[in-house]
Motif scaffolding. Structure first.
Motif, PDB file in Angstrom:
ATOM      1  N   UNK A  83       0.825  -1.210   0.000  1.00 17.57           N
ATOM      2  CA  UNK A  83       0.000   0.000   0.000  1.00 17.57           C
ATOM      3  C   UNK A  83       0.858   1.258   0.000  1.00 17.57           C
ATOM      4  N   UNK A  84       2.002   1.206   0.703  1.00 15.64           N
ATOM      5  CA  UNK A  84       2.896   2.354   0.680  1.00 15.64           C
ATOM      6  C   UNK A  84       3.451   2.577  -0.728  1.00 15.64           C
ATOM      7  N   UNK A  85       3.811   1.506  -1.409  1.00 12.00           N
ATOM      8  CA  UNK A  85       4.296   1.630  -2.781  1.00 12.00           C
ATOM      9  C   UNK A  85       3.210   2.160  -3.706  1.00 12.00           C
ATOM     10  N   UNK A  86       1.980   1.694  -3.522  1.00  7.37           N
ATOM     11  CA  UNK A  86       0.874   2.187  -4.345  1.00  7.37           C
ATOM     12  C   UNK A  86       0.623   3.663  -4.084  1.00  7.37           C
ATOM     13  N   UNK A  87       0.713   4.088  -2.854  1.00  4.82           N
ATOM     14  CA  UNK A  87       0.479   5.497  -2.550  1.00  4.82           C
ATOM     15  C   UNK A  87       1.544   6.380  -3.185  1.00  4.82           C
ATOM     16  N   UNK A  88       2.779   5.942  -3.184  1.00  5.22           N
ATOM     17  CA  UNK A  88       3.822   6.733  -3.819  1.00  5.22           C
ATOM     18  C   UNK A  88       3.666   6.771  -5.335  1.00  5.22           C
ATOM     19  N   UNK A  89       3.100   5.733  -5.916  1.00  2.00           N
ATOM     20  CA  UNK A  89       2.897   5.731  -7.365  1.00  2.00           C
ATOM     21  C   UNK A  89       1.715   6.591  -7.778  1.00  2.00           C
ATOM     22  N   UNK A 145       5.431  12.403  -1.623  1.00  2.00           N
ATOM     23  CA  UNK A 145       6.870  12.237  -1.541  1.00  2.00           C
ATOM     24  C   UNK A 145       7.519  13.499  -0.959  1.00  2.00           C
ATOM     25  N   UNK A 146       8.651  13.345  -0.303  1.00  2.00           N
ATOM     26  CA  UNK A 146       9.324  14.540   0.252  1.00  2.00           C
ATOM     27  C   UNK A 146       9.705  15.551  -0.809  1.00  2.00           C
ATOM     28  N   UNK A 160       6.596  17.495  -1.644  1.00  2.00           N
ATOM     29  CA  UNK A 160       6.143  18.379  -0.575  1.00  2.00           C
ATOM     30  C   UNK A 160       6.962  19.656  -0.507  1.00  2.00           C
ATOM     31  N   UNK A 161       8.217  19.602  -0.968  1.00  2.00           N
ATOM     32  CA  UNK A 161       9.037  20.806  -0.950  1.00  2.00           C
ATOM     33  C   UNK A 161       8.512  21.866  -1.899  1.00  2.00           C
ATOM     34  N   UNK A 162       7.919  21.447  -2.995  1.00  2.00           N
ATOM     35  CA  UNK A 162       7.399  22.396  -3.990  1.00  2.00           C
ATOM     36  C   UNK A 162       5.883  22.498  -3.931  1.00  2.00           C
ATOM     37  N   UNK A 163       5.267  21.912  -2.886  1.00  2.00           N
ATOM     38  CA  UNK A 163       3.803  21.968  -2.693  1.00  2.00           C
ATOM     39  C   UNK A 163       3.057  21.390  -3.892  1.00  2.00           C
ATOM     40  N   UNK A 164       3.525  20.248  -4.370  1.00  2.00           N
ATOM     41  CA  UNK A 164       2.856  19.596  -5.496  1.00  2.00           C
ATOM     42  C   UNK A 164       1.556  18.941  -5.033  1.00  2.00           C
ATOM     43  N   UNK A 165       0.579  18.873  -5.940  1.00  2.00           N
ATOM     44  CA  UNK A 165      -0.735  18.302  -5.633  1.00  2.00           C
ATOM     45  C   UNK A 165      -1.116  17.321  -6.714  1.00  2.00           C
ATOM     46  N   UNK A 166      -1.596  16.166  -6.317  1.00  2.00           N
ATOM     47  CA  UNK A 166      -2.034  15.144  -7.270  1.00  2.00           C
ATOM     48  C   UNK A 166      -3.480  15.405  -7.663  1.00  2.00           C
ATOM     49  N   UNK A 167      -3.724  15.453  -8.955  1.00  2.00           N
ATOM     50  CA  UNK A 167      -5.061  15.712  -9.482  1.00  2.00           C
ATOM     51  C   UNK A 167      -5.463  14.537 -10.348  1.00  2.00           C
ATOM     52  N   UNK A 168      -6.645  14.001 -10.131  1.00  2.00           N
ATOM     53  CA  UNK A 168      -7.136  12.875 -10.917  1.00  2.00           C
ATOM     54  C   UNK A 168      -7.716  13.368 -12.241  1.00  2.00           C
ATOM     55  N   UNK A 169      -7.460  12.615 -13.292  1.00  2.00           N
ATOM     56  CA  UNK A 169      -8.021  12.972 -14.592  1.00  2.00           C
ATOM     57  C   UNK A 169      -9.531  12.816 -14.636  1.00  2.00           C
TER      58      UNK A 169
END
Length: 331
Positions: free
Chosen positions: A99-105, A111-112, A115-124
């Motif tokens: 599950x940790x590997x899936x979350x990182x993918x 990921x650290x 987080x440094x650049x305040x990136x956000x994951x957006x679903x298509x």
């Protein structure tokens, strides 16, 4: 030990007992028993799956997370050693790792470095509201740069194949008409006059008609295979009884006849429009190579005069006399 843990240990022991030994092919009965035991283990671990999926924040990717949990259980069963630890403890670490590997993918913003650049994951699949107030998914806004080219190429291939098929059918129909006319002219005039006097049509030889249809069908097959790239040039199809030279002659005659049809029949006017372009390309390709003499019409050669060698004035012959000291002296 709780009832769930005891049932889980029993299910794992049953799975290890019924599965085929390593390196051997399982029988159908062993495969069925293994699938049932594995399904029983997944059912006992389903509450734990739900707990870990929520803990890792993968609720929006539930199906993928469940697949990862099933993979973790399979790996745990393969590497489990009962004498070292209980299966409950061993499988927990496998599930956490998957599950940790899936979350990182899927959620790269966890990921650290993200987080440094305040990136956000957006679903298509998420919906956005446009300027006109209508909602649409991000997937529908993604533009495929090669879609137009693929569509035009596919449409062009389809139209070219359909046009070539129609042209081949027209060629076969013209060949059938010419063969029937030749067969009628070869028929005796008495039989033809008797049939016309009786008010009927002159009957043709059935064997000759079958021979004409067989020949036309053979030519059609050869042309279709050569035009659509299924048959290489000068190769004869299997079972035709022809050699390469005969196939070449058939293709040559058919190409000449189909070119005439494309020029005469208005249905193939588009094909005939390409003829001047092709002829001009061939004429440019067949143009003679430039000579080695300079072009007098060129801008940098206008002040010069190019004269052929044959137009030059003849040069007088030179005679020589010998001086007393032995040297030659020109006269």
């Amino acid at each position: 030990m709780s009832k769930t843990t005891a049932a889980l240990e029993a299910a794992v022991a049953e799975l290890l007992h019924v599965r085929a030994p390593a390196g051997t092919r399982p029988s159908p009965r062993q495969r069925v028993a293994t699938d049932r035991a594995f399904a029983r283990i997944l059912k006992l671990l389903s509450p734990r799956f739900r707990h870990f999926i929520r803990q890792y924040g993968l609720g929006n990717h539930w199906d993928d997370a469940e697949q990862c949990c099933a993979i973790a259980v399979h790996r745990a069963v393969e590497a489990y050693e009962p004498e070292k630890a209980q299966f409950t403890t061993f499988v927990n670490w496998q599930i956490r790792g998957e599950l940790q590997s899936l979350r990182f993918r899927l959620m790269t913003d966890q990921r650290p470095s993200a987080q440094k650049v305040s990136a956000t994951t957006v679903s298509l699949h998420s919906f956005v509201t446009g300027d006109d107030g209508e909602e649409s998914s991000l997937e529908s806004l993604v533009e495929d740069e090669e879609a137009l080219e693929r569509t035009e190429r596919a449409a062009s291939d389809y139209l070219a194949r359909a046009a070539a098929q129609c042209l081949i059918e027209e060629f076969v129909a013209k060949g059938r008409h010419a063969a029937l006319e030749t067969l009628r002219r070869k028929q005796p005039k008495r039989e033809l006059a008797r049939a016309l006097k009786a008010g009927g049509r002159a009957s043709l030889d059935p064997q000759a008609l079958d021979g004409i249809e067989a020949r036309l069908e053979r030519d059609r097959e050869i042309l279709e295979q050569r035009v659509f790239g299924e048959l290489a040039d000068y190769d004869a199809p299997e079972g035709s009884g022809l050699n390469r030279e005969q196939v070449r002659q058939i293709g040559k005659r058919a190409a000449r006849a189909m070119a005439e049809l494309a020029e005469q029949n208005p249905r193939f006017r588009v094909m005939a429009d390409y003829a001047p372009t092709i002829a001009s390309r061939r004429s440019r390709a067949a143009a003679p190579a430039p000579g080695i003499l300079p072009d007098p019409r060129a801008a940098h050669n206008r002040a010069t005069q190019v004269v052929a060698l044959s137009d030059l004035a003849p040069v007088a012959p030179v005679s020589a006399t010998r001086r007393p000291d032995g040297d030659h002296l020109a006269a």
